[in-house]
Enzyme design. Sequence first.
Site, PDB file in Angstrom:
ATOM      1  N   VAL A   1       2.380 -48.508 -10.645  1.00 45.51           N
ATOM      2  CA  VAL A   1       1.790 -47.955  -9.510  1.00 45.51           C
ATOM      3  C   VAL A   1       0.887 -48.652  -9.086  1.00 45.51           C
ATOM      4  O   VAL A   1       0.382 -49.487  -9.574  1.00 45.51           O
ATOM      5  CB  VAL A   1       1.188 -46.328 -10.180  1.00 45.51           C
ATOM      6  CG1 VAL A   1       2.303 -45.575 -10.546  1.00 45.51           C
ATOM      7  CG2 VAL A   1       0.089 -46.659 -11.329  1.00 45.51           C
ATOM      8  N   THR A   2       0.088 -48.200  -7.764  1.00 46.66           N
ATOM      9  CA  THR A   2      -0.582 -49.094  -6.879  1.00 46.66           C
ATOM     10  C   THR A   2      -2.020 -49.601  -7.414  1.00 46.66           C
ATOM     11  O   THR A   2      -2.175 -50.813  -7.431  1.00 46.66           O
ATOM     12  CB  THR A   2      -0.568 -48.290  -5.521  1.00 46.66           C
ATOM     13  OG1 THR A   2       0.730 -48.153  -4.946  1.00 46.66           O
ATOM     14  CG2 THR A   2      -1.556 -49.053  -4.655  1.00 46.66           C
ATOM     15  N   PHE A   3      -2.814 -48.630  -7.960  1.00 43.00           N
ATOM     16  CA  PHE A   3      -3.992 -49.129  -8.036  1.00 43.00           C
ATOM     17  C   PHE A   3      -4.379 -49.827  -9.259  1.00 43.00           C
ATOM     18  O   PHE A   3      -4.974 -50.956  -9.190  1.00 43.00           O
ATOM     19  CB  PHE A   3      -4.738 -47.909  -8.324  1.00 43.00           C
ATOM     20  CG  PHE A   3      -5.706 -47.682  -7.080  1.00 43.00           C
ATOM     21  CD1 PHE A   3      -7.032 -47.392  -7.055  1.00 43.00           C
ATOM     22  CD2 PHE A   3      -4.982 -47.330  -5.644  1.00 43.00           C
ATOM     23  CE1 PHE A   3      -7.665 -47.176  -5.770  1.00 43.00           C
ATOM     24  CE2 PHE A   3      -5.658 -46.884  -4.626  1.00 43.00           C
ATOM     25  CZ  PHE A   3      -7.027 -46.727  -4.801  1.00 43.00           C
TER      26      PHE A   3
END
Length: 698
Positions: free
Chosen positions: A234-236
Amino acid sequence: MSSFHNDEGHERSVSDTFSADERTLYEGSTADDEGYDDGRPSGELSDRDHDILESEDERERLLTQKPGFFGNKSVKIGKNEGKKAAGKAKRGRKTGNEDSSSLMYEMEDRIGLSSSSVSRNSSESDEQRLLATSTQRKSRRKRIWRRFIIHGVIVIVFLILVFAVYRISVRSKPKINAAAMVSNGTSLFAPTTILISLDGFRADFLYRDLTPTLNKFIENGISPKYMLPSFPSVTFPNHYTMATGLYPEAHGVVGNSFWDPALQKEFYYTDPNRSLQPFWWGGEPLWVTAERQNVRSAIHMWPGSEAHISHIEPAYVDKFNGSEVLPLKVDRILGLLDMPGPLDVGVRADQPRPQLIAAYVPNVDSDGHKYGPNSTEIRSTIQAADDMLALLLVGLQQRNLTDIVNVVVVSDHGMATTDASRVIQLEDLVNPNDFEHVDGWPLFGLRPKNIKDLEHLYQQVAKKAESIPSIEVYLKSNMPERYHFANNERIAPLWIIPKAGWAIADKADFDVEEAKKNGDQYNPRGVHGYDHEHPLMRAIFVARGPAFPHKPNSRVEPFQNTELYNIICDSIGVEPASNNGTLRLPLKPVGLHTDPETPPNETPSDPVETSSFFATTTLPSLSSLMASASGLEDASASGQLNAPITTPTTSAPPAASSSSEPESWWQWLTHKADGVEEWVDGFLHKHLPNNGEDTPSL
């Protein structure tokens, strides 16, 4: 001896009339006046005497008193007082020796005071002088200390300002290495790198004939077939892993949302109040490493860059703006490069030209969630990202910076298509009331209200997972080691991880049964966060510039994004902090992308929508099935049946599984018959009375 006449006309000596002290005083006065005669009778004060008395009185007043300081009034003796004293002297001669002695005491003090009064006044005068002297000394000391403190403060403030100016000048002045500085014809450039992250850009997007600029960039640079993200994909967590070189379990940002039991706080990525405090962000990101070593940085919307990490700020920080159009990002990057360099005329300490520029582009990820990674809409988004890169490369070429500035393009993860038929109801797996916190998405981290129930809850979910092949269940203790996802208290103790393309939802967000009845569509249409090694999660890495002096179109082996931090640090000449990466520049190519032995481009298949499988497929008759089976038997005998069969409910297996044994014709026929039987049972169960219990199955 002096003599004088009394009132009776008899001549008498001074010794007959005055005491010894009086004679001394009188003779001294006479001696002073010897040879001076103003025509006045003997014993009467002359004008000179008055002047002497006034002078002596004035001297004593100046020595013993400050006018107005103690509130006393000065005493002046003029000619009138002298005349009064002379009159008293005459009366004293008439009254005898006793009065004469009194007169002499009065004349000695010049104001007619007794000896005791003189002594008392003298004492008081001394005390007043001492008090005045002490007060003056204290006042003088206070003034001295006050001046010392004021001047000391001024000196300290001046030194602080000098130190601040020095620090600013040192920080704004990069380490200038004449050998490393290169001229573009108008300015000297120190090692400079532009890092661009295309969020959600899956590796196989490069094979859709939508990215001419990126494909040309690959031909001129160096890249692997793909770069692996970190788990969870996922992004973070992944953007901060690329910035620090640390696994999420090491830097602490273990998801887009998670609970910290020590802080008793929740991190939620889209809420700045819950995500931008520096205590969430461990490790040392690129911009902090660069600034520590006097290499200036500019960070454009990169996750975590606004969190004031280590209280060391980049020279430029652009806050996140999801609606910013892509050409403006290019303008921002080129504008930073157009600033005067450290040796240029007009350079300003507060506006340095950065050597590290990191920019975040969210568009592909955003539209991938909204429309899906195989949608028509995502095609135009991919093309727009490629056009943005074209604008940037043209801008570098116009500034003669193509061979001077490094450009690195990466992504953080891929994307998988989701569908309502691949959503699992959370309540079918666990009772949400048993858990205090639920972390993450699409994977679920569960924190039991009572930690003693953890083992029981794990066994309960693991038992259900045996009949649901689309999920995996782990404790932190048996989490796959390759995930590097266990050694942090922010990681929940129990995890349910769906397979690629599947999702888990609670009824409050999505009621699976109601959706099936109403034909509702599940959103988002694209999801990531799965096993980071799955082909659908693969990211990209492409680099070009003086820090990558390789043959055009060079290929390196795939690596994980923990290696990016070291690569970027080396490209701008700074020493990286401790991290989990091992690669250092120069990279070591294993060949060219055009070599015959290069693996072919792989486009993994997304999961098939199970809800529409039978609706779009005509069921074959038994005779046609037998005919097909006969043909398959012949194909198998001739060795033509080599490809594995992908079931409708699972995504394509990784490339490594392509070497498994092919399915025989009989196994294929059996699976098809099982599928038909399941479809018939479902149809009868749904549409016939008595739930089809009296109808025999096929």
